[in-house]
Design a protein around this motif. Structure first.
Motif, short mmCIF file in Angstrom:
data_model
loop_
_atom_site.label_atom_id
_atom_site.label_comp_id
_atom_site.label_asym_id
_atom_site.label_seq_id
_atom_site.Cartn_x
_atom_site.Cartn_y
_atom_site.Cartn_z
N ASP A 9 -7.34 -3.69 11.07
CA ASP A 9 -6.56 -4.26 9.66
C ASP A 9 -5.43 -3.63 10.25
N ALA B 63 -4.20 -8.57 4.64
CA ALA B 63 -5.79 -8.73 3.19
C ALA B 63 -6.30 -9.71 4.00
N TYR C 50 -1.97 -1.93 9.54
CA TYR C 50 -1.14 -1.07 8.10
C TYR C 50 0.29 -0.87 9.02
N LEU D 281 -0.47 -4.84 4.42
CA LEU D 281 -1.26 -4.47 4.73
C LEU D 281 -2.22 -6.31 4.83
N LEU E 236 0.51 -1.45 -0.05
CA LEU E 236 0.54 0.14 -0.20
C LEU E 236 1.56 1.58 0.14
N LEU F 172 -9.17 -7.57 6.48
CA LEU F 172 -10.03 -6.84 5.42
C LEU F 172 -11.25 -6.37 6.07
N THR G 139 -7.37 -4.08 -1.68
CA THR G 139 -7.10 -3.16 -0.52
C THR G 139 -7.95 -1.99 -1.23
N ASN H 180 -1.88 -1.24 -5.81
CA ASN H 180 -2.89 -2.15 -4.79
C ASN H 180 -3.89 -2.67 -5.22
#
Length: 365
Positions: free
Chosen positions: A323, A16, A325, A14, A5, A19, A121, A117
């Motif tokens: 999530d 996945a 990051y 991230l 990202l 999410l 995302t 991305n």
């Protein structure tokens, strides 16, 4: 699996599989400033950027559980977005605007983001090219406005105003401690006397010509020598007044005649420099930064007080921190060590320039 990202030329990862973002809120207004609405997705993208920064700073200590242990910082992040919007509102007063070159770089950075991305995302963040560009615009304008507001601040600081002395010292602490069971441990008079005797040995050895480091090592190799700087015009001091008074009597290299007793313990002090040019230069920078911060606050606080600002707190609660990051290092981006798939480009130099130094703006924090 982790996906890349990229925001403002920086690379994030991230997870996945986690999410959970609600893209249905993306177009809703989360902020209204004097009638101008800001979309939920714009706030979400910016919050994720800030989240990734905090993950980088504190994640090594708290891991992926940072947000459950530390709690989210939504309020401070939203205060930053509020500041960006208010600064943008007043940009004409300082002849600040986005140049054609700024716009070109922002457009390229936003497109790079979209290219780098996957759809899952992007959807989780409500990210479109226009929304990413909007975030980059706000960062860029904030930096330009911050610089413009403080541009006329007096940066002349005299040596007399900033002059700093530096002392070396070692402290033999007499403070209460806590044992492994959590019980308070208070030193006895005999234990304090032994510490004072050790401090006196160090003081006498230094007075006899031995370096303070060697003198301390001979007495207690678990202790280290510290140094600190101070000036006659400092508004506040971390040093005990008794230590400053003793230090002010010393010339370069001299050690205090006596061990200094304070509530914290026994101090042995030695004057390293009655005028420390490096410490003085650092003090000048701090004085200038304080002036800039004061000027920025004076201007911005007036604008903030006059602004008609509302925030949809119920909608804000939809932004969760489940999530994860993270910022990806350049090495990770090149080797793909954070991903089971091939690694995406970390972002362009143009993107970084477009956002300028997005982590902070001069005198805004």
């Amino acid at each position: 699996m982790k996906n890349r990202l990229a925001v403002a030329g920086l690379c994030f990862t991230l997870t996945a599989g986690m999410l959970t973002g609600c893209s249905g809120n993306s177009g809703k207004a989360i902020i209204t400033l004097d009638g101008q609405k800001t979309e939920y997705a714009v706030a979400n993208i910016m919050l994720r950027y800030s989240q990734a920064q905090m993950q980088a700073f504190y994640g090594s200590y708290l891991g992926d559980n940072l947000w459950s242990q530390y709690g989210d910082s939504t309020k401070s992040m939203m205060d930053t977005l509020k500041q960006m919007l208010i600064l943008e509102q007043h940009q004409d007063e300082y002849n600040v605007s986005l140049t054609d070159d700024d716009k070109k770089k922002i457009d390229e950075a936003a497109q790079q983001f979209m290219d780098d991305n996957d759809q899952a995302t992007l959807k989780s963040m409500g990210a479109t090219k226009e929304r990413v560009a909007r975030v980059l615009e706000l960062y860029t304008i904030r930096n330009k406005m911050s610089n413009a507001i403080v541009a006329d601040v007096d940066t002349n600081v005299t040596d007399d105003e900033a002059a700093q002395k530096t002392i070396n010292y070692v402290v033999f602490s007499t403070a209460d401690t806590t044992d492994s069971d959590g019980n308070k441990v208070v030193l006895t008079d005999d234990e304090k006397a032994a510490l004072l005797a050790n401090a006196q040995k160090v003081r006498d050895a230094v007075a006899g010509g031995k370096s303070m480091e060697d003198a301390v090592k001979d007495v207690d190799d678990t202790k280290t020598v510290s140094s600190t700087s101070y000036g006659d015009n400092d508004e506040s001091y971390t040093l005990d007044e008794a230590i400053r008074n003793a230090a002010d009597k010393l010339k370069d290299g001299e050690v205090a005649d006596e061990v200094i007793t304070t509530d914290a313990g026994y101090y042995v002090i030695q004057m390293k420099a009655t005028y420390d040019p490096d410490a003085t230069a650092s003090k000048k920078e701090r004085i200038i930064n304080e002036r800039k911060s004061s000027k920025f606050s004076e201007v911005y606080d007036a604008w903030e007080s006059a602004a008609d600002y509302t925030q949809d707190d119920a909608l804000l609660k939809e932004i969760t921190f489940n999530d994860i990051y993270q910022m990806a290092t350049e090495a990770q981006s090149e080797t793909g060590t954070e991903s089971t798939e091939s690694t995406e480009d970390a972002g362009s130099t143009e993107a970084t320039e477009a956002a300028s130094e997005t982590e902070s703006a001069a005198a805004t924090e």
